[in-house]
Design a protein around this motif. Structure first.
Motif, PDB file in Angstrom:
ATOM      1  N   ALA A 276       0.401  -1.034   0.063  1.00 20.43           N
ATOM      2  CA  ALA A 276      -0.329   0.199   0.137  1.00 20.43           C
ATOM      3  C   ALA A 276       0.776   1.369   0.440  1.00 20.43           C
ATOM      4  CB  ALA A 276      -0.828   0.254   0.778  1.00 20.43           C
ATOM      5  N   ASP A 277       2.138   1.290   0.587  1.00 21.70           N
ATOM      6  CA  ASP A 277       2.979   2.143   0.641  1.00 21.70           C
ATOM      7  C   ASP A 277       3.253   2.651  -0.443  1.00 21.70           C
ATOM      8  OD1 ASP A 277       1.911   3.045   3.212  1.00 21.70           O
ATOM      9  OD2 ASP A 277       3.814   2.398   4.587  1.00 21.70           O
ATOM     10  N   ALA A 278       4.236   1.704  -1.103  1.00 19.57           N
ATOM     11  CA  ALA A 278       4.574   2.241  -2.211  1.00 19.57           C
ATOM     12  C   ALA A 278       4.175   2.441  -2.896  1.00 19.57           C
ATOM     13  CB  ALA A 278       5.373   0.414  -2.450  1.00 19.57           C
ATOM     14  N   PHE A 279       2.715   1.959  -3.568  1.00 17.66           N
ATOM     15  CA  PHE A 279       1.897   2.383  -4.554  1.00 17.66           C
ATOM     16  C   PHE A 279       0.776   3.578  -4.551  1.00 17.66           C
ATOM     17  CE2 PHE A 279      -3.143   2.906  -5.193  1.00 17.66           C
ATOM     18  CZ  PHE A 279      -2.847   2.537  -6.825  1.00 17.66           C
ATOM     19  N   PHE A 280       0.733   4.063  -2.972  1.00 17.25           N
ATOM     20  CA  PHE A 280       0.453   5.333  -2.403  1.00 17.25           C
ATOM     21  C   PHE A 280       1.479   6.573  -3.113  1.00 17.25           C
ATOM     22  CE2 PHE A 280      -3.185   4.286   0.607  1.00 17.25           C
ATOM     23  CZ  PHE A 280      -4.021   5.367  -0.471  1.00 17.25           C
ATOM     24  N   GLU A 281       2.406   5.696  -2.946  1.00 20.84           N
ATOM     25  CA  GLU A 281       3.935   7.520  -3.794  1.00 20.84           C
ATOM     26  C   GLU A 281       3.825   6.698  -5.266  1.00 20.84           C
ATOM     27  OE1 GLU A 281       7.442   6.342  -1.589  1.00 20.84           O
ATOM     28  OE2 GLU A 281       7.938   7.109  -2.927  1.00 20.84           O
ATOM     29  N   LYS A 282       4.031   6.060  -5.479  1.00 19.78           N
ATOM     30  CA  LYS A 282       4.303   6.328  -7.318  1.00 19.78           C
ATOM     31  C   LYS A 282       2.832   6.031  -7.888  1.00 19.78           C
ATOM     32  CE  LYS A 282       7.437   2.090  -6.996  1.00 19.78           C
ATOM     33  NZ  LYS A 282       8.238   1.995  -7.539  1.00 19.78           N
ATOM     34  N   PHE A 283       1.622   5.348  -7.041  1.00 18.97           N
ATOM     35  CA  PHE A 283      -0.074   6.353  -8.259  1.00 18.97           C
ATOM     36  C   PHE A 283      -0.479   8.154  -7.727  1.00 18.97           C
ATOM     37  CE2 PHE A 283      -4.727   6.113  -8.377  1.00 18.97           C
ATOM     38  CZ  PHE A 283      -4.398   5.510  -8.809  1.00 18.97           C
ATOM     39  N   THR A 284      -0.054   7.978  -6.797  1.00 20.71           N
ATOM     40  CA  THR A 284      -0.027   9.931  -6.060  1.00 20.71           C
ATOM     41  C   THR A 284       0.992  10.620  -7.006  1.00 20.71           C
ATOM     42  OG1 THR A 284      -0.005   9.647  -4.345  1.00 20.71           O
ATOM     43  CG2 THR A 284       0.216  11.783  -4.731  1.00 20.71           C
ATOM     44  N   GLN A 285       2.593  10.233  -7.673  1.00 20.37           N
ATOM     45  CA  GLN A 285       3.547  10.586  -8.326  1.00 20.37           C
ATOM     46  C   GLN A 285       2.787  10.576  -9.925  1.00 20.37           C
ATOM     47  OE1 GLN A 285       6.282  12.694  -7.089  1.00 20.37           O
ATOM     48  NE2 GLN A 285       6.194  13.260  -9.362  1.00 20.37           N
ATOM     49  N   ALA A 286       2.485   9.789  -9.965  1.00 24.01           N
ATOM     50  CA  ALA A 286       1.460   9.827 -11.131  1.00 24.01           C
ATOM     51  C   ALA A 286       0.895  10.743 -11.382  1.00 24.01           C
ATOM     52  CB  ALA A 286       1.677   7.966 -11.585  1.00 24.01           C
ATOM     53  N   PHE A 287       0.049  11.227 -10.562  1.00 25.69           N
ATOM     54  CA  PHE A 287      -1.496  12.035 -11.009  1.00 25.69           C
ATOM     55  C   PHE A 287      -0.475  13.538 -11.043  1.00 25.69           C
ATOM     56  CE2 PHE A 287      -6.260  10.469  -9.874  1.00 25.69           C
ATOM     57  CZ  PHE A 287      -5.058   8.663 -10.535  1.00 25.69           C
ATOM     58  N   ARG A 288       0.722  13.101 -10.505  1.00 26.57           N
ATOM     59  CA  ARG A 288       1.520  15.023  -9.732  1.00 26.57           C
ATOM     60  C   ARG A 288       1.604  15.344 -11.351  1.00 26.57           C
ATOM     61  NH1 ARG A 288       3.715  13.672  -5.428  1.00 26.57           N
ATOM     62  NH2 ARG A 288       2.530  14.447  -3.813  1.00 26.57           N
ATOM     63  N   ASP A 289       2.196  14.162 -12.144  1.00 27.44           N
ATOM     64  CA  ASP A 289       3.087  14.088 -13.220  1.00 27.44           C
ATOM     65  C   ASP A 289       1.724  14.353 -14.234  1.00 27.44           C
ATOM     66  OD1 ASP A 289       5.190  13.902 -12.114  1.00 27.44           O
ATOM     67  OD2 ASP A 289       5.541  11.881 -12.681  1.00 27.44           O
ATOM     68  N   VAL A 290       1.072  14.487 -14.102  1.00 27.12           N
ATOM     69  CA  VAL A 290      -0.687  14.840 -15.274  1.00 27.12           C
ATOM     70  C   VAL A 290      -0.349  15.616 -15.616  1.00 27.12           C
ATOM     71  CG1 VAL A 290      -2.709  15.314 -15.633  1.00 27.12           C
ATOM     72  CG2 VAL A 290      -2.043  12.737 -14.956  1.00 27.12           C
ATOM     73  N   LYS A 291      -0.384  16.105 -16.881  1.00 31.40           N
ATOM     74  CA  LYS A 291      -0.554  17.619 -17.947  1.00 31.40           C
ATOM     75  C   LYS A 291      -1.968  17.525 -17.969  1.00 31.40           C
ATOM     76  CE  LYS A 291       1.710  20.594 -21.724  1.00 31.40           C
ATOM     77  NZ  LYS A 291       1.240  20.581 -22.664  1.00 31.40           N
ATOM     78  N   ILE A 292      -2.077  18.808 -17.696  1.00 33.27           N
ATOM     79  CA  ILE A 292      -3.873  19.335 -17.630  1.00 33.27           C
ATOM     80  C   ILE A 292      -3.695  20.390 -18.722  1.00 33.27           C
ATOM     81  CG2 ILE A 292      -6.005  19.872 -17.575  1.00 33.27           C
ATOM     82  CD1 ILE A 292      -5.001  19.338 -14.679  1.00 33.27           C
TER      83      ILE A 292
END
Ligand code: NDP
Length: 455
Positions: A276-292
């Motif tokens: 869970a911890d590793a998932f949250f870290e990677k998943f949140t980072q990927a959402f942060r990298d989104v270009k709107i």
């Protein structure tokens, strides 16, 4: 005037379209019904299959134009629009090549004599379709029913009239006779009147539960068959033994593709506590990298929602979820400016008494649930009103298969996100609807499977 093209990236009105009046609807129904009683519907299948072949070629030749129309009208990223348009050509070609085999008579060994089941068209159908895949949703109905010989009256969503018009033009250009596919800019009341008419034999709907229930009630009243493809609240299960990077990458795509407005999008991420911890870290980072940004800009990775109404609904849902105790990891805000943009958002800590637990979020909002074992996965996955699709990520295929068969949905994918393809059946259970589209199952929904016995 309810049918309008409004570019959701700017919220600007592009064009208002003219509704069809009752007289025009009656004329369309008469033309479709006449076609059903002609040799076009009842005769040799080959001319109908030729139309589908030609349609596939026409679509392939016009991918850019069609894709741009979808992107301007409902905000889909241009590359995803191209993918949708190409998929339409594949579906048309698939039925052109396989429908004759699907509709061939099937023998039934019997003591009563030589027996077989023939497949015949049943008559005029009404299709009510949504905006999220403005071409694909139409093709899922057109291709099998054109092959089977059922004329279709199509009521598309009010915010994609340009796509609806182009699609009808393509069917005509491909050589279909008048009445084979008719686009109608009509109200819900006019849809209800059509369903009540004796000349209409069935209705196919993709959309919300509200719309599905209204159409199914009317069809039930007049004893007409329906297929319903409604919402979903699909799980995306991340087990402790999975390839986490692969799961995160697929999960981000599965949640954010089409700005989250997909019935089979991954909406509830169920993650094993060990990762869970590793998932949250990677998943949140990927959402942060989104270009709107602008969906026509090739570098954009998240476009606008389809309308300001869709965005406002999502805003309310997220606000309510947080006010009832959900934790906001990232996002949760409207993007300032003209268009219908919303930040990619991750929520966790959603308890069963939080309305968000049972709601479908039709936008870029992921819910994450942390579980301790496979039993909890099944319990959580099935604690839903919906039952459309789902995904399970694990290196242990036997374990993933066991889970897949226990999840109450119409579709489950192992080690990939939910997808769609012409040869695979598509549909759900519970409040996600009933019936199947695509594949051999889809073409059998609206045919008379007629038994003939020779003694
Ligand atoms: P709707 O269900 O309202 O729209 C889908 C289609 O149904 C449209 O053509 C709509 O027409 C039509 N419709 C709605 N009510 C009736 C009725 N009473 N009789 C006949 N036709 C009707 O979807 P929304 O656009 O409002 O989206 C709301 C929610 O629906 C989403 O948040 C999502 O949960 C779900 N949805 C699911 C989809 C899927 O792929 N399964 C696709 C789209 C939405 P009109 O546009 O004129 O109202």
């Amino acid at each position: 005037m309810s049918y309008q093209t409004i570019n959701p990236a700017s919220n600007k009105l592009v064009k208002t379209w003219t509704d069809h009046n009752d007289q025009q609807v009656e004329q369309a129904l008469k033309t479709a019904d006449d076609l059903y009683h002609s040799s076009w519907s009842k005769g040799d299948i080959q001319p109908r299959l030729q139309v589908l072949k030609k349609m596939a070629d026409l679509i392939d030749a016009r991918v850019e134009e069609l894709a741009k129309t979808a992107s301007v009208e409902m905000g889909k990223l241009i590359n995803q629009s191209r993918g949708e348009v190409q998929l339409c050509a594949q579906i048309a070609r698939y039925y052109a090549e396989n429908a004759e085999r699907f509709l061939a008579p099937t023998r039934y060994p019997s003591e009563l004599g030589e027996a077989w089941v023939e497949n015949h068209p049943i008559g005029v159908l009404v299709a009510v379709e949504p905006w999220n895949f403005p071409f694909y949703q139409l093709m899922r109905v057109l291709a099998p029913n054109l092959a089977a010989g059922n004329p279709v009256l199509a009521k598309h969503a009010a915010n994609v009239p340009h796509c609806a018009t182009l699609f009808e033009e393509l069917v005509t250009e491909a050589g279909a006779p008048k009445g084979a596919w008719t686009n109608l800019f009509i109200s819900n009341d006019q849809v209800a009147s059509l369903i009540a008419d004796d000349r209409v034999q069935g209705a196919a709907l993709t959309g919300s539960e509200r719309a599905g229930s209204a159409v199914a009630q009317q069809a039930g009243k007049y004893l007409k068959k329906t297929t319903l493809e409604l919402g979903g609240n699909d799980v995306f299960v991340v087990l402790d033994d999975c390839d986490l990077d692969k799961a995160v990458k697929a999960g981000v795509g599965a949640r954010l593709s089409n700005c989250g407005q997909v019935c089979t999008a991954a909406k509830r991420f169920i993650v094993h506590e060990k990762v869970a911890d590793a998932f949250f870290e990677k998943f949140t980072q990927a959402f942060r990298d989104v270009k709107i940004g602008d969906p026509l800009d090739e570098s954009t990775t998240l476009g606008p929602l389809s309308s300001s109404t869709a965005r406002d609904t999502l805003v309310k849902q997220v606000e309510q979820a947080v006010s009832k105790g959900a934790k906001l990891h990232i996002g949760g805000k409207v993007v300032a400016g003209e268009g219908c943009f919303y930040e990619p958002t991750i929520l966790s800590g959603i308890t069963r008494d939080n309305p968000a637990y049972f709601e479908e979020f039709f936008g870029p909002v992921a819910q994450v649930y942390v579980v301790k074992d496979d039993e909890e996965v099944v319990k959580l996955a099935n604690d839903s009103h919906y039952g459309l699709g789902g995904a399970v990520f694990s290196k242990d295929i036997a374990r993933a298969r066991k889970l897949a068969s226990r999840i109450e949905t119409g579709m489950v994918y192992i080690n990939s996100a939910s997808d769609t393809s012409a040869e695979l059946p598509f549909g759900g259970v519970k409040r996600s609807g009933y019936g199947r589209e695509l594949s051999d199952l889809g073409i059998k929904e609206f045919v008379n499977q007629k038994l003939v016995v020779v003694s």
